[in-house]
Design a protein around this motif. Structure first.
Motif, PDB file in Angstrom:
ATOM      1  N   PHE A 153      -3.093   2.019  -3.978  1.00  0.00           N
ATOM      2  CA  PHE A 153      -2.825   3.431  -3.713  1.00  0.00           C
ATOM      3  C   PHE A 153      -3.973   4.010  -2.906  1.00  0.00           C
ATOM      4  CE2 PHE A 153      -0.468   2.346  -7.524  1.00  0.00           C
ATOM      5  CZ  PHE A 153       0.793   2.816  -7.204  1.00  0.00           C
ATOM      6  N   VAL A 154      -3.637   4.670  -1.797  1.00  0.00           N
ATOM      7  CA  VAL A 154      -4.624   5.303  -0.936  1.00  0.00           C
ATOM      8  C   VAL A 154      -4.373   6.805  -0.981  1.00  0.00           C
ATOM      9  CG1 VAL A 154      -5.510   5.512   1.413  1.00  0.00           C
ATOM     10  CG2 VAL A 154      -4.823   3.259   0.531  1.00  0.00           C
ATOM     11  N   VAL A 155      -5.343   7.524  -1.511  1.00  0.00           N
ATOM     12  CA  VAL A 155      -5.224   8.957  -1.767  1.00  0.00           C
ATOM     13  C   VAL A 155      -5.955   9.738  -0.676  1.00  0.00           C
ATOM     14  CG1 VAL A 155      -5.773  10.783  -3.432  1.00  0.00           C
ATOM     15  CG2 VAL A 155      -5.163   8.491  -4.243  1.00  0.00           C
ATOM     16  N   PHE A 156      -5.388  10.891  -0.323  1.00  0.00           N
ATOM     17  CA  PHE A 156      -6.074  11.758   0.634  1.00  0.00           C
ATOM     18  C   PHE A 156      -5.650  13.203   0.443  1.00  0.00           C
ATOM     19  CE2 PHE A 156      -2.141  10.481   2.550  1.00  0.00           C
ATOM     20  CZ  PHE A 156      -1.677  11.614   3.205  1.00  0.00           C
ATOM     21  N   GLY A 174      -6.045   4.811 -15.577  1.00  0.00           N
ATOM     22  CA  GLY A 174      -5.617   3.415 -15.629  1.00  0.00           C
ATOM     23  C   GLY A 174      -5.041   2.826 -14.362  1.00  0.00           C
ATOM     24  N   VAL A 175      -5.026   3.561 -13.266  1.00  0.00           N
ATOM     25  CA  VAL A 175      -4.555   2.984 -11.999  1.00  0.00           C
ATOM     26  C   VAL A 175      -5.670   2.062 -11.504  1.00  0.00           C
ATOM     27  CG1 VAL A 175      -3.777   3.459  -9.652  1.00  0.00           C
ATOM     28  CG2 VAL A 175      -3.144   5.015 -11.507  1.00  0.00           C
ATOM     29  N   ILE A 221       6.432   5.032 -10.000  1.00  0.00           N
ATOM     30  CA  ILE A 221       5.763   4.215  -8.984  1.00  0.00           C
ATOM     31  C   ILE A 221       4.506   3.540  -9.546  1.00  0.00           C
ATOM     32  CG2 ILE A 221       4.342   6.035  -7.955  1.00  0.00           C
ATOM     33  CD1 ILE A 221       5.080   4.684  -5.217  1.00  0.00           C
ATOM     34  N   PHE A 222       3.825   4.206 -10.464  1.00  0.00           N
ATOM     35  CA  PHE A 222       2.608   3.625 -11.039  1.00  0.00           C
ATOM     36  C   PHE A 222       2.946   2.552 -12.065  1.00  0.00           C
ATOM     37  CE2 PHE A 222       1.538   7.992  -9.796  1.00  0.00           C
ATOM     38  CZ  PHE A 222       0.602   7.703  -8.820  1.00  0.00           C
ATOM     39  N   LYS A 223       3.887   2.846 -12.942  1.00  0.00           N
ATOM     40  CA  LYS A 223       4.262   1.921 -14.009  1.00  0.00           C
ATOM     41  C   LYS A 223       4.955   0.678 -13.450  1.00  0.00           C
ATOM     42  CE  LYS A 223       7.295   3.522 -16.837  1.00  0.00           C
ATOM     43  NZ  LYS A 223       8.001   4.215 -17.897  1.00  0.00           N
ATOM     44  N   ASN A 224       5.811   0.871 -12.457  1.00  0.00           N
ATOM     45  CA  ASN A 224       6.605  -0.237 -11.925  1.00  0.00           C
ATOM     46  C   ASN A 224       5.882  -1.058 -10.860  1.00  0.00           C
ATOM     47  OD1 ASN A 224       8.657   0.613 -13.592  1.00  0.00           O
ATOM     48  ND2 ASN A 224       9.715   1.766 -12.006  1.00  0.00           N
ATOM     49  N   ASN A 225       4.710  -0.616 -10.428  1.00  0.00           N
ATOM     50  CA  ASN A 225       3.970  -1.318  -9.374  1.00  0.00           C
ATOM     51  C   ASN A 225       2.491  -1.465  -9.734  1.00  0.00           C
ATOM     52  OD1 ASN A 225       6.103  -1.395  -7.111  1.00  0.00           O
ATOM     53  ND2 ASN A 225       6.109   0.741  -7.748  1.00  0.00           N
ATOM     54  N   VAL A 266       0.846  -1.194   0.000  1.00  0.00           N
ATOM     55  CA  VAL A 266       0.000   0.000   0.000  1.00  0.00           C
ATOM     56  C   VAL A 266       0.878   1.239   0.000  1.00  0.00           C
ATOM     57  CG1 VAL A 266      -1.744   1.321   1.267  1.00  0.00           C
ATOM     58  CG2 VAL A 266      -1.870  -1.183   1.207  1.00  0.00           C
ATOM     59  N   GLN A 267       0.578   2.152  -0.917  1.00  0.00           N
ATOM     60  CA  GLN A 267       1.280   3.439  -0.981  1.00  0.00           C
ATOM     61  C   GLN A 267       0.260   4.554  -0.768  1.00  0.00           C
ATOM     62  OE1 GLN A 267       4.757   4.321  -1.482  1.00  0.00           O
ATOM     63  NE2 GLN A 267       3.722   6.103  -0.615  1.00  0.00           N
ATOM     64  N   PHE A 268       0.471   5.348   0.279  1.00  0.00           N
ATOM     65  CA  PHE A 268      -0.375   6.507   0.530  1.00  0.00           C
ATOM     66  C   PHE A 268       0.103   7.665  -0.343  1.00  0.00           C
ATOM     67  CE2 PHE A 268      -1.318   3.909   4.103  1.00  0.00           C
ATOM     68  CZ  PHE A 268      -2.572   4.282   4.559  1.00  0.00           C
TER      69      PHE A 268
END
Length: 121
Positions: free
Chosen positions: A81-84, A102-103, A72-76, A31-33
């Motif tokens: 992804f948790v956005v705030f 596309g995420v 980070i998006f292309k490689n994972n 998980v990436q914030f």
């Protein structure tokens, strides 16, 4: 001109989680914030391992071939992804943008940092 309620209606098109649900993901390495608030707000404190991605530049971070493309998006592709943001509006719109670009696994913290501050301890 579009009304605010119409703009925020995208809330129903994205996945929203509570601050409490986000807290349970803090130590998950998959998980990436992502903090979409302005840089000054980010520098005053954020959530866990959050990275800063200014809302105004989000499309440039996501677009393949952009000079600001963030790997980070292309490689994972399987990462969550948790956005705030501060209170939820920018996070909602950012989450919708990420989904549209596309995420696959992206969620918004309902109420943003305002809700996080209530439960962070």
């Amino acid at each position: 001109m579009k009304k605010f309620d119409e703009l925020m209606s995208v809330w129903s098109e994205i996945e929203n989680i509570t601050a409490e649900e986000a807290k349970q993901k803090l130590n998950d390495s998959n998980v990436q914030f992502i903090d979409v608030r302005d840089k000054e707000s980010f520098s005053k404190g954020t959530i866990g391992n959050a990275i800063h991605m200014d809302r105004g530049l989000l499309e440039f971070y996501l677009a393949e071939g952009s000079p600001l493309e963030n790997d980070i998006f292309k490689n994972n592709p399987d990462k969550e992804f948790v956005v705030f943001c501060g209170v939820g509006g920018q996070g909602t719109l950012a989450t919708k943008t990420m989904k549209d670009m596309g995420v696959k696994n992206v969620k918004n913290i309902s109420g943003g940092m305002a809700e996080w501050e209530k439960i962070k301890d």
